[in-house]
Design a protein around this motif. Structure first.
Motif, PDB file in Angstrom:
ATOM      1  N   SER A 188       0.829  -1.210   0.000  1.00 28.16           N
ATOM      2  CA  SER A 188       0.000   0.000   0.000  1.00 28.16           C
ATOM      3  C   SER A 188       0.863   1.258   0.000  1.00 28.16           C
ATOM      4  CB  SER A 188      -0.951   0.004   1.196  1.00 28.16           C
ATOM      5  OG  SER A 188      -0.241   0.049   2.424  1.00 28.16           O
ATOM      6  N   SER A 189       1.962   1.236   0.746  1.00 25.08           N
ATOM      7  CA  SER A 189       2.852   2.394   0.765  1.00 25.08           C
ATOM      8  C   SER A 189       3.559   2.552  -0.578  1.00 25.08           C
ATOM      9  CB  SER A 189       3.890   2.248   1.881  1.00 25.08           C
ATOM     10  OG  SER A 189       3.276   2.309   3.157  1.00 25.08           O
ATOM     11  N   ALA A 190       3.987   1.441  -1.173  1.00 26.75           N
ATOM     12  CA  ALA A 190       4.687   1.511  -2.461  1.00 26.75           C
ATOM     13  C   ALA A 190       3.792   2.090  -3.546  1.00 26.75           C
ATOM     14  CB  ALA A 190       5.188   0.127  -2.860  1.00 26.75           C
ATOM     15  N   MET A 191       2.513   1.772  -3.511  1.00 30.45           N
ATOM     16  CA  MET A 191       1.598   2.331  -4.503  1.00 30.45           C
ATOM     17  C   MET A 191       1.560   3.845  -4.410  1.00 30.45           C
ATOM     18  SD  MET A 191      -0.525   1.157  -6.911  1.00 30.45           S
ATOM     19  CE  MET A 191      -0.060   2.490  -8.013  1.00 30.45           C
ATOM     20  N   LYS A 192       1.537   4.379  -3.196  1.00 30.19           N
ATOM     21  CA  LYS A 192       1.527   5.833  -3.015  1.00 30.19           C
ATOM     22  C   LYS A 192       2.854   6.454  -3.448  1.00 30.19           C
ATOM     23  CE  LYS A 192      -1.781   5.558   0.808  1.00 30.19           C
ATOM     24  NZ  LYS A 192      -2.014   5.727   2.267  1.00 30.19           N
ATOM     25  N   VAL A 193       3.950   5.769  -3.147  1.00 29.53           N
ATOM     26  CA  VAL A 193       5.263   6.283  -3.556  1.00 29.53           C
ATOM     27  C   VAL A 193       5.380   6.267  -5.077  1.00 29.53           C
ATOM     28  CG1 VAL A 193       7.745   5.841  -3.495  1.00 29.53           C
ATOM     29  CG2 VAL A 193       6.390   5.647  -1.397  1.00 29.53           C
ATOM     30  N   ALA A 194       4.902   5.201  -5.709  1.00 29.97           N
ATOM     31  CA  ALA A 194       4.967   5.109  -7.174  1.00 29.97           C
ATOM     32  C   ALA A 194       4.161   6.225  -7.819  1.00 29.97           C
ATOM     33  CB  ALA A 194       4.458   3.748  -7.630  1.00 29.97           C
ATOM     34  N   ARG A 195       3.007   6.541  -7.265  1.00 31.78           N
ATOM     35  CA  ARG A 195       2.197   7.647  -7.801  1.00 31.78           C
ATOM     36  C   ARG A 195       2.938   8.978  -7.668  1.00 31.78           C
ATOM     37  NH1 ARG A 195      -1.615   5.251 -10.883  1.00 31.78           N
ATOM     38  NH2 ARG A 195      -3.099   3.974  -9.704  1.00 31.78           N
ATOM     39  N   LEU A 196       3.592   9.178  -6.526  1.00 27.06           N
ATOM     40  CA  LEU A 196       4.360  10.412  -6.342  1.00 27.06           C
ATOM     41  C   LEU A 196       5.467  10.518  -7.385  1.00 27.06           C
ATOM     42  CD1 LEU A 196       5.394  12.896  -4.625  1.00 27.06           C
ATOM     43  CD2 LEU A 196       6.852  11.242  -3.450  1.00 27.06           C
ATOM     44  N   LEU A 197       6.224   9.443  -7.549  1.00 25.56           N
ATOM     45  CA  LEU A 197       7.330   9.466  -8.501  1.00 25.56           C
ATOM     46  C   LEU A 197       6.831   9.669  -9.918  1.00 25.56           C
ATOM     47  CD1 LEU A 197       9.429   6.490  -7.052  1.00 25.56           C
ATOM     48  CD2 LEU A 197      10.003   8.925  -6.912  1.00 25.56           C
ATOM     49  N   GLU A 198       5.748   8.997 -10.269  1.00 24.39           N
ATOM     50  CA  GLU A 198       5.220   9.101 -11.631  1.00 24.39           C
ATOM     51  C   GLU A 198       4.788  10.529 -11.962  1.00 24.39           C
ATOM     52  OE1 GLU A 198       2.478   6.186 -14.302  1.00 24.39           O
ATOM     53  OE2 GLU A 198       1.507   6.999 -12.514  1.00 24.39           O
ATOM     54  N   GLY A 199       4.357  11.263 -10.938  1.00 23.91           N
ATOM     55  CA  GLY A 199       3.875  12.617 -11.173  1.00 23.91           C
ATOM     56  C   GLY A 199       4.909  13.708 -10.989  1.00 23.91           C
ATOM     57  N   HIS A 200       6.148  13.346 -10.633  1.00 29.27           N
ATOM     58  CA  HIS A 200       7.160  14.368 -10.357  1.00 29.27           C
ATOM     59  C   HIS A 200       7.917  14.731 -11.624  1.00 29.27           C
ATOM     60  CE1 HIS A 200      10.405  16.595  -8.462  1.00 29.27           C
ATOM     61  NE2 HIS A 200       9.683  16.598  -7.336  1.00 29.27           N
ATOM     62  N   ALA A 201       8.159  16.018 -11.803  1.00 31.36           N
ATOM     63  CA  ALA A 201       8.780  16.515 -13.031  1.00 31.36           C
ATOM     64  C   ALA A 201      10.202  16.007 -13.227  1.00 31.36           C
ATOM     65  CB  ALA A 201       8.770  18.043 -13.020  1.00 31.36           C
ATOM     66  N   ASP A 246       3.716   8.871   4.892  1.00 39.11           N
ATOM     67  CA  ASP A 246       3.873  10.309   4.683  1.00 39.11           C
ATOM     68  C   ASP A 246       5.320  10.752   4.911  1.00 39.11           C
ATOM     69  OD1 ASP A 246       1.228  10.658   4.018  1.00 39.11           O
ATOM     70  OD2 ASP A 246       0.596  11.259   6.035  1.00 39.11           O
ATOM     71  N   ASP A 247       6.001  10.087   5.814  1.00 43.71           N
ATOM     72  CA  ASP A 247       7.405  10.429   6.062  1.00 43.71           C
ATOM     73  C   ASP A 247       8.287   9.994   4.892  1.00 43.71           C
ATOM     74  OD1 ASP A 247       6.843  11.522   8.594  1.00 43.71           O
ATOM     75  OD2 ASP A 247       6.891   9.529   9.506  1.00 43.71           O
ATOM     76  N   ILE A 248       7.977   8.840   4.311  1.00 45.13           N
ATOM     77  CA  ILE A 248       8.718   8.386   3.121  1.00 45.13           C
ATOM     78  C   ILE A 248       8.480   9.344   1.969  1.00 45.13           C
ATOM     79  CG2 ILE A 248       9.037   6.504   1.479  1.00 45.13           C
ATOM     80  CD1 ILE A 248       7.879   4.611   3.647  1.00 45.13           C
ATOM     81  N   LEU A 249       7.223   9.713   1.762  1.00 45.19           N
ATOM     82  CA  LEU A 249       6.880  10.627   0.675  1.00 45.19           C
ATOM     83  C   LEU A 249       7.549  11.985   0.853  1.00 45.19           C
ATOM     84  CD1 LEU A 249       3.063   9.805   0.434  1.00 45.19           C
ATOM     85  CD2 LEU A 249       4.817   9.136  -1.215  1.00 45.19           C
ATOM     86  N   ASP A 250       7.539  12.488   2.079  1.00 40.79           N
ATOM     87  CA  ASP A 250       8.159  13.797   2.342  1.00 40.79           C
ATOM     88  C   ASP A 250       9.648  13.766   2.036  1.00 40.79           C
ATOM     89  OD1 ASP A 250       5.740  14.826   3.119  1.00 40.79           O
ATOM     90  OD2 ASP A 250       6.158  14.739   5.272  1.00 40.79           O
TER      91      ASP A 250
END
Length: 400
Positions: free
Chosen positions: A274-287, A387-391
């Motif tokens: 579940s955490s990896a899915m959120k991290v993957a979405r963040l990475l996919e959307g980062h410039a 959230d800490d990983i994402l930050d």
């Protein structure tokens, strides 16, 4: 579900991982299975010892091949993978080498997928040929290349799915159908998915391997390997690969650590995923990110295959930045929570650079050919608050 069907169904994965093969009543009420710290076993009579050595009686002879703590571990992982039996060994590489050297003879051939863990790739391409075993490479994501590689001497096919480090997913059922039509057996490394997310035997594989150092151990404190399959086949691995060839015995204490890890495996894999899915979405959307490889993303090349044969997508992500290797190294050095380390499946989030670390054994030409770019980073998403990983990742990316 009716009361009758509820009574007749098999217990769930976590229930089996916690309870299977052990009754506290037989061990003075000890809730946790004891660690049998013994190298040898006494026989009640000389005749009993002879029967054990001839295989006419079940029991224990010597700690190199079997131990009661190990037996519980093997029974549990076999049940989780849906196999008849299992063998625990001293490392993931011991599981690979012990299996191959038990089932292959000089003159035999094995066909491997071209993208493997670096040391496994070296074992197949550099070690096995020294012993007269032919090794061919193919792209298992393209079944026609596997078909072309198989020949009359092919005894085994071997692959990882998801593969290390770029997470390419291979259709297990399709590979198994092709291999079996040619009389070859199928060996799958299921380390990244674990039996919680994927059970290759259900899709036609014959043998499943694990580096249990990773998710099954789960705490970064044990080295271990596991092999699961048919009892007849694994008896060859125990008697030849473990007992005679490698002697790569897993210590009783390390068996205990894996039994501990199994108890929380389903919970941990769910959190990793579940955490990896959120991290993957963040990475996919980062410039700053040029590409992301994660089986759960709709943009992932083998997303539909992953959905079909996996119940979740795991905790591993590969990605590449616009600035390539230089920018990737800079990102790694700017991370504060995420730890720069190889391995995976630990509670800590880990990041590494395959081209210069786990896959440095590949030549530059081989890496380019097999989709392991110099700029590729592999991220093992841990159990910290997401959230800490994402930050941490977002801050480091924004600072480039």
């Amino acid at each position: 579900m009716t009361e009758t069907s509820r009574r007749n169904r098999q217990p769930g994965l976590s229930t089996r991982a916690i309870h299977l093969g052990y009754d506290p009543a037989t061990e003075n009420g000890a809730l946790t299975p004891p660690i049998y710290m013994t190298s040898t076993y006494a026989f009640e009579t000389a005749e009993q010892g002879s029967e054990l050595f001839r295989g006419e009686r079940k029991g224990y002879i010597y700690g190199r091949t079997k131990n009661p703590t190990q037996t519980i571990l093997e029974e549990r992982i076999a049940s989780l993978e849906g196999g008849e039996t299992a063998i625990a060994l001293g490392s993931g590489m011991a599981a690979i080498s012990g299996t191959m050297l038990s089932l292959l003879d000089a003159g035999d051939e094995v066909v491997i997928d071209h993208t493997l863990y670096g040391n496994a790739y070296a074992y197949f391409t550099q070690a096995l040929p020294r012993w007269g075993i032919s090794v061919k490479l193919a792209d298992f994501t393209r079944p026609e290349t596997l078909e072309a590689a198989l020949g009359p001497k092919t005894k085994l096919v071997y692959f990882e799915t998801p593969a290390n480090p770029n997470l390419r997913v291979i259709d297990i059922a399709a590979v198994a159908a092709i291999a079996h039509a040619h009389g070859a057996e199928v060996v799958v490394d299921n380390t990244f998915a674990t039996p919680i997310l994927q059970r290759p035997l259900e899709h036609g594989a014959d043998i499943v391997l694990h580096s249990a150092t990773k998710y099954i151990g789960g705490h970064g404190d044990v080295l271990a390997g596991l092999v699961v399959g048919r009892a007849e086949t694994l008896q060859k691995v125990r008697q030849t690969g473990l007992r005679w060839v490698t002697g790569a015995t897993l210590s009783p204490f390390n068996c205990f650590l894996l039994l501990r890890g199994l108890k929380t495996l389903e919970l941990r894999v769910e959190r990793h995923s579940s955490s990896a899915m959120k991290v993957a979405r963040l990475l996919e959307g980062h410039a700053k990110v040029a590409s992301v490889s994660y089986p759960g993303l709709e943009s992932f090349a083998e997303h539909e295959i992953a959905k079909r044969q996996m119940s979740g997508f795991g905790g591993l992500i590969s990605f590449e930045l616009d600035g390539g290797m230089a920018e990737g190294m800079a990102l790694m050095n700017r991370l504060e929570l995420v730890t720069r380390a190889v391995s995976l499946g630990d509670a800590e989030t880990l990041i590494q650079h395959p081209a210069s670390m786990t896959h440095a054994i590949y030549s530059a030409e081989e890496r380019e050919k097999h989709g392991i770019s110099d700029g590729l980073l592999r991220l093992s998403v841990g159990l910290e608050n997401v959230d800490d990983i994402l930050d941490d990742l977002e801050r480091a990316l924004d600072s480039l």
